[in-house]
Design an enzyme around this catalytic site. Sequence first.
Site, PDB file in Angstrom:
ATOM      1  N   CYS A 237       0.795  -1.234   0.000  1.00  0.00           N
ATOM      2  CA  CYS A 237       0.000   0.000   0.000  1.00  0.00           C
ATOM      3  C   CYS A 237       0.826   1.282   0.000  1.00  0.00           C
ATOM      4  CB  CYS A 237      -0.934  -0.021   1.195  1.00  0.00           C
ATOM      5  SG  CYS A 237      -1.949  -1.492   1.184  1.00  0.00           S
TER       6      CYS A 237
HETATM    7  C1  UGA Z   1      -1.558   0.554   5.420  1.00  0.00           C
HETATM    8  C2  UGA Z   1      -2.436   1.522   6.224  1.00  0.00           C
HETATM    9  O1  UGA Z   1      -1.967   1.587   7.577  1.00  0.00           O
HETATM   10  C3  UGA Z   1      -3.894   1.081   6.212  1.00  0.00           C
HETATM   11  O2  UGA Z   1      -4.694   2.051   6.873  1.00  0.00           O
HETATM   12  C4  UGA Z   1      -4.344   0.939   4.754  1.00  0.00           C
HETATM   13  O3  UGA Z   1      -5.680   0.472   4.663  1.00  0.00           O
HETATM   14  C5  UGA Z   1      -3.438  -0.033   4.038  1.00  0.00           C
HETATM   15  O4  UGA Z   1      -2.079   0.454   4.096  1.00  0.00           O
HETATM   16  C6  UGA Z   1      -3.891  -0.126   2.614  1.00  0.00           C
HETATM   17  O5  UGA Z   1      -3.831   0.880   1.891  1.00  0.00           O
HETATM   18  O6  UGA Z   1      -4.444  -1.170   2.213  1.00  0.00           O
HETATM   19  P1  UGA Z   1      -0.480  -1.851   5.876  1.00  0.00           P
HETATM   20  O7  UGA Z   1       0.317  -1.580   4.637  1.00  0.00           O
HETATM   21  O8  UGA Z   1      -1.182  -3.143   6.008  1.00  0.00           O
HETATM   22  O9  UGA Z   1      -1.606  -0.708   6.067  1.00  0.00           O
HETATM   23  O10 UGA Z   1       0.499  -1.760   7.127  1.00  0.00           O
HETATM   24  P2  UGA Z   1       0.962  -0.634   8.173  1.00  0.00           P
HETATM   25  O11 UGA Z   1       0.723  -1.151   9.534  1.00  0.00           O
HETATM   26  O12 UGA Z   1       0.426   0.694   7.836  1.00  0.00           O
HETATM   27  O13 UGA Z   1       2.526  -0.638   7.932  1.00  0.00           O
HETATM   28  C7  UGA Z   1       3.093  -0.242   6.682  1.00  0.00           C
HETATM   29  C8  UGA Z   1       4.601  -0.230   6.780  1.00  0.00           C
HETATM   30  O14 UGA Z   1       5.024   0.851   7.608  1.00  0.00           O
HETATM   31  C9  UGA Z   1       5.200  -1.491   7.371  1.00  0.00           C
HETATM   32  O15 UGA Z   1       6.352  -1.858   6.632  1.00  0.00           O
HETATM   33  C10 UGA Z   1       5.586  -1.092   8.787  1.00  0.00           C
HETATM   34  O16 UGA Z   1       6.667  -1.818   9.298  1.00  0.00           O
HETATM   35  C11 UGA Z   1       5.934   0.378   8.575  1.00  0.00           C
HETATM   36  N1  UGA Z   1       5.797   1.179   9.814  1.00  0.00           N
HETATM   37  C12 UGA Z   1       4.562   1.399  10.350  1.00  0.00           C
HETATM   38  C13 UGA Z   1       6.919   1.709  10.408  1.00  0.00           C
HETATM   39  O17 UGA Z   1       8.058   1.518   9.920  1.00  0.00           O
HETATM   40  N2  UGA Z   1       6.779   2.452  11.546  1.00  0.00           N
HETATM   41  C14 UGA Z   1       5.561   2.683  12.107  1.00  0.00           C
HETATM   42  O18 UGA Z   1       5.512   3.398  13.155  1.00  0.00           O
HETATM   43  C15 UGA Z   1       4.430   2.150  11.498  1.00  0.00           C
END
Ligand code: UGA
Length: 399
Positions: A237
């Site tokens: 995403c």
């Molecule tokens: C993300 C969004 O959070 C959702 O709201 C959205 O619906 C989704 O994309 C989508 O468009 O379908 P997702 O990709 O499943 O969700 O995962 P996240 O939890 O957002 O994490 C994304 C990335 O950011 C991961 O690699 C995670 O490790 C990283 N991240 C997240 C960080 O490095 N630091 C953080 O504090 C949070």
Amino acid sequence: MNVDIDQDTVDTINAGEASIHEPGLEERIAEHAGDRLHATTDYDAVRETDVTFLALPTPSAEDGRIDTSIMQAGAESLGEALAGKDDHVVVVKSTVVPGTTEDVVAPALERGGFDDATLAMNPEFLREGSAVADFLDPDKVVLGADDDRALEDMHAVFDPLVDHADAPVVETDTRTAEMVKYANNGFLAAKVSLINDIGNICKEYGIDAYEVADAIGLDDRISEQFLRSGVGWGGSCFPKDTSAIISAAKDEGYDPAVLEAAVELNDRQPERLLSLLDDHVDVAGERVAVLGLSFKPGTDDIRNSRAVPVIDGLHDRGADVVAYDPVATEEMAEKRPDVEYAVSAREALEGASGAVVVTDWDEFAALDEEFDAMTEPVVVDGRRIIERRDGITYEGLTW
Ligand code: UGA
């Protein structure tokens, strides 16, 4: 009724199973399959329904724009199936750039033979790894519609969920709903890149970025969420959606400077991780363990995982890479047969002169005497999952 062109997916759902690793999903499918949930490859099944959600992939094209070809093919098939029917609401669930519902999906339905669709747009905000829980307890439900009829039908579908979760509903037109999704993901991706930028500065000063994040997170205007700095964001995403909205903005004649910087910073984090390893060990010809392959814990999804540039960077340095992940090994092995895979973290660490942590799986927090199996116990943690301890040389990426 669930329509999918992939027979395996259909068979899996009808057998009461899930085709992806997602906590709580299999139990729900098992509970409802054959009763309230039926899967089929036959588009004609939608004729018995009133509302169809188009939840088709919109992958990145080579140039970063979204590729709507799957979306268009699905909408055309739906149009063929609905031809002659006079009442049907088609809701776009996929992430699409502003104007797509109106300018791409509606014409595709018409090409299929259905020109009487009432269109709506309903972006999804769930996260992988907590998809079921997020869907059932959303922060908001966005209903994008250009007329009352579509809005009423979407309310009929969503009101039970909204009431149960006590979630706010935002009503917009379809283009705004499309933009809300990109704004949401763009904001969160940029937030993580900003804390990574600040985290990199902290590391230069020998300051713990997590202590700094804890302090700034207390400011309601910032909030404590998405302040975990490290090796960067991956998944299906954030990378795809930031590229798509940057390209779409440029098509409109605007250069989105902050979003571009967020992507650039994210691309740099894996190399920063490896340069910390370089500070302690020359990995050429040495065995190096990569712990974690999925883009985040709780999923076997490796799309845009930071593990890929990390593995590439290690190969460039002449290292022998041995990788381990609790659930995503099979996926990565298919894509990257050039890497050796271990069945446990212990096995990956055995004889390694360095280890890098890419995914914050809980089980890595429990690693302890496993590090004794390393030839040279240098651990560079990209996710702050391993505790600093005696006996290993530990580097945190931003702490
Ligand atoms: C993300 C969004 O959070 C959702 O709201 C959205 O619906 C989704 O994309 C989508 O468009 O379908 P997702 O990709 O499943 O969700 O995962 P996240 O939890 O957002 O994490 C994304 C990335 O950011 C991961 O690699 C995670 O490790 C990283 N991240 C997240 C960080 O490095 N630091 C953080 O504090 C949070």
